[in-house]
Design a protein around this motif. Structure first.
Motif, mmCIF file in Angstrom:
data_model
loop_
_atom_site.group_PDB
_atom_site.id
_atom_site.type_symbol
_atom_site.label_atom_id
_atom_site.label_comp_id
_atom_site.label_asym_id
_atom_site.label_seq_id
_atom_site.Cartn_x
_atom_site.Cartn_y
_atom_site.Cartn_z
ATOM 1 N N SER A 430 0.909 -1.252 0.083
ATOM 2 C CA SER A 430 -0.078 0.017 0.155
ATOM 3 C C SER A 430 0.795 1.232 -0.023
ATOM 4 O O SER A 430 1.776 1.336 0.804
ATOM 5 C CB SER A 430 -0.938 -0.011 1.067
ATOM 6 O OG SER A 430 -1.855 -1.222 1.221
ATOM 7 N N ASN A 512 8.742 9.980 -0.200
ATOM 8 C CA ASN A 512 9.087 10.094 1.460
ATOM 9 C C ASN A 512 9.757 11.489 1.634
ATOM 10 O O ASN A 512 10.840 11.537 2.308
ATOM 11 C CB ASN A 512 9.801 8.893 1.842
ATOM 12 C CG ASN A 512 8.992 7.606 1.763
ATOM 13 O OD1 ASN A 512 7.843 7.535 1.623
ATOM 14 N ND2 ASN A 512 9.858 6.609 1.698
ATOM 15 N N ASP A 524 6.451 -0.776 0.159
ATOM 16 C CA ASP A 524 4.998 -0.614 0.973
ATOM 17 C C ASP A 524 5.263 0.430 1.979
ATOM 18 O O ASP A 524 6.264 0.932 2.596
ATOM 19 C CB ASP A 524 5.207 -2.025 1.851
ATOM 20 C CG ASP A 524 3.748 -2.020 2.494
ATOM 21 O OD1 ASP A 524 2.946 -1.695 1.858
ATOM 22 O OD2 ASP A 524 3.787 -2.560 3.399
ATOM 23 N N ARG A 525 4.053 1.213 2.020
ATOM 24 C CA ARG A 525 4.037 2.362 2.881
ATOM 25 C C ARG A 525 4.700 3.528 2.552
ATOM 26 O O ARG A 525 4.683 4.531 3.165
ATOM 27 C CB ARG A 525 4.394 2.031 4.380
ATOM 28 C CG ARG A 525 3.410 0.868 4.682
ATOM 29 C CD ARG A 525 3.677 0.702 6.356
ATOM 30 N NE ARG A 525 3.017 -0.533 6.791
ATOM 31 C CZ ARG A 525 1.838 -0.378 7.235
ATOM 32 N NH1 ARG A 525 1.037 0.594 7.069
ATOM 33 N NH2 ARG A 525 1.146 -1.787 7.566
ATOM 34 N N GLU A 527 5.056 7.108 0.334
ATOM 35 C CA GLU A 527 4.306 8.199 0.271
ATOM 36 C C GLU A 527 5.135 9.165 -1.075
ATOM 37 O O GLU A 527 6.047 9.604 -0.879
ATOM 38 C CB GLU A 527 4.337 9.232 1.459
ATOM 39 C CG GLU A 527 3.625 8.658 2.647
ATOM 40 C CD GLU A 527 3.497 9.784 3.680
ATOM 41 O OE1 GLU A 527 3.572 10.871 3.351
ATOM 42 O OE2 GLU A 527 3.067 9.230 4.864
#
Length: 708
Positions: A430, A512, A524-525, A527
């Protein structure tokens, strides 16, 4: 020619030995011996004391051998009460998968059976970790959480199978074999008690009907359900005839054997004689005794009815057959009909008269209690259960052959885990993309391949003794992987020129909080933020170039836009707006206009009344305009030649109109007196003398002449 059959029904309270002969399909019961256990060596159908059970078998064998000669081989039944029934379910992810096939469903069902097996192992207190799966039936299929009739060719997010599976513990068979060996007997054939009763009471032609068979013994009541031409499930409730005996014993203070005799008399006697533990003897009407034990009868009926419904997908069957000694319990069939919501004529006690092609010797009385032992002998001949040896992944597996065995049964027996039938799906991930959650699924795994004797097979293919089964593992799906380019697509830079300066406009991408490239791999995870606009105003803002301001002034406290003096944006020679999308190679420039004068602005205003006259002064053309009063620019009086800038404030008061005077021409020209001029001069209009304050009109030729 006749064949002699020796069978044993090893029950909780007693062992029944029976001798039958078969000729031309007709079975004759020659002899029958019943001996009760001397101690509690059987509990719930499981042999707990092999030595004690073996001694009873030896005693029965000796009696029958005196009458019928040497007996070496015997048919026996595993108690139905030893069967374990458990529900299981399995859900798998099918998002993005092609249409669901029959083999997919078969493997899903096997996974659900294994889940039921794991539940069973965690719920029983035994060190035996192996159970034979003797059958299962599907309760429901679900697609995306909603019940559905069939999963074939369905597509969705998830698929679920719910099953009810029946298992037989291995120790049951092993204890039977050990008891027979001590009695110097060899197992000729094996069956299950519920199957034995079904084989003689419900022939295959009747199994298309949804019928429940209940064998009520001393300690337990065994249940089997038929439907769709097969036996779909087995069950047991730990309550039976002894429950009624104990109720009778407690109510009248009777020793258990006395209470058992009294219970058996209820079916045939209007009054029974009982003697309690204090030695008092009394005559009691059977109706009174039945009333006293009615709560126990209702409890027995409720337990049986609830288990029948549970095994039958929570609904009542079409009919119920009751056998066994406990079937003679008064009012039991009536109570069952109430709890199953069936007419009383749909619930029947079946005795030996229901057995076709069976005859009895004169010394044997017909009773429902004899259905099971006779059925064991007949079922062992008609449908014996054999052991089957197959090889699964080079390991020899011995199967308890209760039915036509399939590849799936062998995989279950070999303890092949359901996850081995599927390649595991890859892990998903995700991420946040410009503030919105995005899920990237992993790749679906490839199912394993099943080979039966070297050929591709399915889990439903039938197997025979000696077959070789191998499982070629499927491949696991790859974990989700992506680059930023995969998420946002292609974003090529563009080269443009702004006022002669070349600029390369590239996407602004951050991962990120740090700058990233299109080919950066995401995890995963993460931004992710990206911005790439080719709109002119966005590019100017990105480059820090101030967007051109419109030419606006305030006239008499009202803001007015004067587009003719607003600087223009041009792409080449074509005017464009700030909303224009640019492409590679575009050349943008600003076209700055010459600032206007007060007079030009006044002339451009529609709501200001002007007087205009064009004359010549000393041969020079002059246009005179009048706002009929002095003009204030940012609060100061100015003439019409004063330059005005964007944002300035003009005040143009209204006044009475007057004609232009000769003197007005000097407001619109820059005129200085000649240094060598004479002291006297003459003003002329069209060659004629005129005064300084005389009116002039458009087209006049004005002059000033100095006299020598």
């Amino acid at each position: 020619m006749s064949n002699k059959l020796f069978a044993l029904d090893i029950g909780t309270r007693s062992v029944v030995g029976i001798i039958l002969t078969e000729k031309d399909g007709i079975y004759h019961v020659n002899d029958l011996v019943t001996i009760e256990h001397k101690e509690r060596s059987m509990i719930d159908g499981q042999i707990h004391n092999i030595v004690s059970v073996a001694s009873v078998i030896c005693e029965i064998k000796s009696i029958l051998e005196e009458r019928h000669g040497t007996l070496k081989r015997v048919s026996v039944a595993a108690a139905g009460r030893a069967l374990k029934t458990m529900e299981g379910s399995m859900t798998i992810d099918i998002a993005g998968k092609s249409l669901f096939t029959s083999e997919d469903i078969n493997r899903l069902e096997l996974a659900a059976v294994q889940q039921a097996q794991q539940k069973l192992l965690s719920s029983v207190s035994t060190t035996d970790d192996y159970y034979y799966c003797v059958g299962y039936s599907v309760l429901h299929y679900q697609l995306d959480g909603d019940e559905i009739g069939s999963l074939i060719d369905q597509a969705g997010r998830s698929a679920t199978a719910e099953v009810i599976a029946t298992f037989l513990p291995r120790v049951v068979v092993e204890s039977l074999l050990a008891s027979l060996k001590r009695a110097d007997l060899e197992m000729e054939a094996l069956t299950l008690e519920p199957i034995a009763a079904i084989n003689v009471l419900i022939p295959p032609s009747m199994r298309r009907l949804n019928v429940a068979l209940v064998d009520i013994g001393a300690g337990t009541s065994d249940i089997a359900i038929t439907n769709n031409n097969t036996v779909v499930s087995y069950g047991m409730v730990p309550i039976a005839g002894d429950e009624i005996t104990e109720a009778l014993s407690n109510h009248y203070l009777l020793d258990f054997p006395v209470a058992e005799l009294a219970k058996r008399s209820l079916a045939n006697e209007e009054t029974i004689t009982i003697s309690d533990i204090l030695g008092f003897e009394q005559q009691v009407p059977s109706t009174e005794v039945i009333t006293a034990i009615k709560p126990s009868i209702e409890k027995l009926a409720s337990s049986i009815a609830e288990e029948i419904k549970r095994l039958n997908n929570n609904k009542s069957p079409q009919a119920v057959m009751v056998v066994g000694g406990g079937s003679l319990t008064p009012h039991l069939t009536k109570e069952l009909s109430i709890r199953l919501d069936l007419p009383e004529n749909r619930i029947g006690i079946r005795g030996l008269d229901a057995l076709s092609d069976v005859t009895l010797s004169d010394n044997i009385s017909s009773s429902p209690a004899l259905v099971t032992p006779i059925g064991i002998a007949i079922a062992a001949r008609r449908a014996p259960i054999h052991y089957m040896s197959v090889t699964v992944n080079e390991k020899t597996i011995r199967l308890f052959e209760l039915k036509e065995m399939t590849v799936g049964d062998a995989l279950l027996a070999a303890n092949i885990k359901a996850r081995q039938l599927y390649g595991k799906p890859g892990l998903g991930m995700s991420i946040m993309l410009n503030g919105k959650l995005m899920t990237i699924p992993g790749e679906h795994g490839r199912s394993s391949e099943i080979l039966l004797n070297g050929k591709i097979a399915s889990t439903k293919d039938f197997i025979v003794n000696g077959d070789d089964i191998s499982l070629v593992p499927g491949s696991n799906g790859k974990d989700a992987s992506a680059t930023i380019r995969d998420l946002i697509g292609e974003m090529s830079p563009i080269n443009i020129t702004i006022d002669g300066t070349k600029h390369t406009i590239t996407p602004r991408i951050e991962r990120n909080g740090k700058q990233a490239e299109l080919d950066t791999i995401v995890h995963d995870r993460d931004e992710i933020y990206y911005f790439h606009s080719t709109k002119l105003k966005d590019i100017l803002a990105e480059l820090g170039i101030k967007t051109t301001m419109p030419f606006e002034i305030i006239v008499n406290n009202k803001t007015i836009l004067l587009e003719q003096w607003t600087p223009q944006l041009l792409n080449g020679r074509t005017p464009i707006s700030p909303e224009q999308l640019l492409k590679d190679g575009d050349e943008i420039r600003f076209e700055i206009q010459q600032p206007p004068t007060v007079g030009e602005i006044i002339a451009a205003l529609d709501d200001v009344k002007l007087t205009t006259a064009t004359v010549t002064f000393n041969g020079q053309s002059v246009t005179m305009t009048s706002s009929l009063s002095p003009v204030l620019l940012n609060g100061k009086q100015v003439d019409h030649s004063t330059i005005v800038h964007s944002g300035d404030k003009l005040t143009i008061p209204e006044s009475v109109q007057r004609p232009f005077l000769f003197s007005d021409v000097f407001l619109f020209i820059d005129y200085s007196l000649p240094k060598t001029a004479a002291s006297s001069y003459e003003l002329l209009r069209n060659g004629e003398p005129i005064g300084f304050n005389d009116p002039v009109f458009s087209g006049d030729a004005l002059e000033i002449k100095f006299k020598p």
